[in-house]
Scaffold this active site. Structure first.
Site, PDB file in Angstrom:
ATOM      1  CG  MET A  50      -1.908  -1.174   1.182  1.00 20.86           C
ATOM      2  SD  MET A  50      -3.448  -0.872   2.059  1.00 20.86           S
ATOM      3  CE  MET A  50      -2.856  -0.536   3.705  1.00 20.86           C
ATOM      4  N   GLY A  51       2.121   1.125  -0.473  1.00 21.73           N
ATOM      5  CA  GLY A  51       3.036   2.265  -0.472  1.00 21.73           C
ATOM      6  C   GLY A  51       3.534   2.542   0.939  1.00 21.73           C
ATOM      7  CG  HIS A  59       8.724  -0.026   6.182  1.00 24.04           C
ATOM      8  ND1 HIS A  59       9.046  -1.359   6.226  1.00 24.04           N
ATOM      9  CD2 HIS A  59       7.382   0.040   6.428  1.00 24.04           C
ATOM     10  CE1 HIS A  59       7.973  -2.067   6.507  1.00 24.04           C
ATOM     11  NE2 HIS A  59       6.933  -1.248   6.620  1.00 24.04           N
ATOM     12  N   GLY A 102      11.444  -2.916   5.375  1.00 23.57           N
ATOM     13  CA  GLY A 102      10.761  -4.214   5.414  1.00 23.57           C
ATOM     14  C   GLY A 102      10.232  -4.583   4.033  1.00 23.57           C
ATOM     15  CG  HIS A 103       7.106  -2.336   2.146  1.00 20.89           C
ATOM     16  ND1 HIS A 103       7.015  -1.253   2.988  1.00 20.89           N
ATOM     17  CD2 HIS A 103       5.885  -2.914   2.131  1.00 20.89           C
ATOM     18  CE1 HIS A 103       5.779  -1.184   3.471  1.00 20.89           C
ATOM     19  NE2 HIS A 103       5.078  -2.173   2.978  1.00 20.89           N
ATOM     20  CE  LYS A 111       4.357  -4.827  12.083  1.00 18.45           C
ATOM     21  NZ  LYS A 111       3.239  -4.331  11.363  1.00 18.45           N
ATOM     22  CB  SER A 170       4.753  -0.970  11.109  1.00 18.73           C
ATOM     23  OG  SER A 170       3.458  -0.470  10.830  1.00 18.73           O
TER      24      SER A 170
HETATM   25  O1  PAF Z   1      -0.010  -5.711   3.750  1.00 22.24           O
HETATM   26  C1  PAF Z   1      -0.441  -4.801   3.021  1.00 22.24           C
HETATM   27  O2  PAF Z   1       0.224  -3.788   2.778  1.00 22.24           O
HETATM   28  C2  PAF Z   1      -1.831  -4.923   2.439  1.00 22.24           C
HETATM   29  O3  PAF Z   1      -2.712  -5.535   3.324  1.00 22.24           O
HETATM   30  C3  PAF Z   1      -1.852  -5.608   1.065  1.00 22.24           C
HETATM   31  C4  PAF Z   1      -1.404  -7.059   1.160  1.00 22.24           C
HETATM   32  C5  PAF Z   1      -0.952  -4.864   0.098  1.00 22.24           C
HETATM   33  C6  PAF Z   1      -3.274  -5.613   0.512  1.00 22.24           C
HETATM   34  O4  PAF Z   1      -3.754  -4.312   0.353  1.00 22.24           O
END
Ligand code: PAF
Length: 291
Positions: free
Chosen positions: A36-37, A40, A42-43, A155, A191
């Site tokens: 969802m943008g 950080h 973690g992504h 997470k 987060s």
């Molecule tokens: O974990 C997230 O950021 C959201 O729940 C996801 C998996 C992108 C779905 O909108």
């Protein structure tokens, strides 16, 4: 189709399909990281994990309205696409899919995906709508992107297990990979919502992980579950958390409840917690296994 350095940005399903078809013709495999943008580290670790398992990584950036209740932070959820794109590029991502809401939810949309039971425990108690929104958007993103693998952070452990179940039940030909939680130096799980913490709250927030780590060690030694969790709750509150939604030991696969006396040997378990620091709700989880 836009480009930022080596990263392609697509905003429509049609453009995405053209890109995906070309990749398939080249015989290259695709890892998908839905986000969802508000990215950080973690992504970015999920992108890197994806690139260890597939030739190319694609991420989506879509703040999904159906997983927010009316009183939640959909409107104020942090959004900074230019920064997110730069970060995805730096992690080696090849494509960012930033769909228009109408591509995900066509006018008149009436269809939802619900993974029963597991969606209404733990995180699903205060947010009964939440996992239906997640399963709905992820299933649509899977259909749009058609990845070989998809990477989700541990997470959000309950989300990961729900996506695994949904993928099995609906027969998506997608391998689901869980990425380890990235942590700050004091153990606080990374987060997007950590930005809501004041400096004072941030200084105390690492206690959640520290208490959970101690609880997990005791549970793995066979200490009585109820006593360990009661003591853990007291210590989380003593560390300055305003309230605890749950601190629970569950079956690591199904998230079903476990006996409250002793964790049976060889049952993979997960310790999961949600607690409020000031007005910010933090969640975390750890594996627990008796040898
Ligand atoms: O974990 C997230 O950021 C959201 O729940 C996801 C998996 C992108 C779905 O909108």
């Amino acid at each position: 189709m836009d480009h930022y350095k080596g990263l392609t940005i697509v905003r429509t399903r049609r453009e995405l399909r053209t890109w995906r078809d070309a990749l398939r013709r080249e015989g290259r495999t695709l890892a998908f990281i839905p986000t969802m943008g508000a990215l950080h580290d973690g992504h970015l670790s999920l992108v890197r994990l994806g690139l260890q398992r597939a030739d190319v990584a694609a991420a989506s950036i879509f703040v999904n309205p159906t997983q927010f209740a009316a009183h939640e932070d959909f409107g104020s959820y942090p959004r900074d696409e230019a920064r997110d794109i730069e970060m995805l590029h730096s992690a080696g991502c090849t494509l960012a899919y930033c769909p228009q809401p109408a591509d995900i939810y066509p006018p008149g949309d009436r269809t939802r995906v619900l993974v029963k039971d597991i969606s209404h425990i733990l995180e699903g108690v205060p947010r009964p709508h939440f996992f239906e929104g997640v399963a709905t958007v992820v299933s649509r993103l899977f259909l749009h992107v058609a990845p070989d693998i998809a990477v989700f952070g541990e997470k959000d452990y309950q989300q990961l297990q729900i996506i695994r179940r949904m993928t099995l039940d609906l027969g998506f030909p997608v391998e689901i990979v869980g990425g380890p939680t990235e942590r700050e130096a004091d153990g606080l799980a990374m987060s997007s919502r950590n930005v809501y913490l004041s400096a004072d709250e941030r200084a105390r927030a690492g206690a959640l992980f520290q208490v959970m780590t101690q609880c997990a060690a005791l549970l793995a030694q066979g200490e009585p579950v109820a006593g360990v969790l009661d003591a853990g709750r007291s210590r989380i509150l003593a560390a300055g958390f305003a309230s605890i939604d749950y601190l629970e030991l569950r079956n690591a696969d199904s998230l079903d409840a476990l006996p409250t006396d002793q964790l049976p040997p060889d049952v993979p378990a997960r310790l999961l917690a949600a607690a409020r620091m000031g007005r910010t709700r933090l969640i975390d989880n750890l594996p627990v296994q008796r040898g």
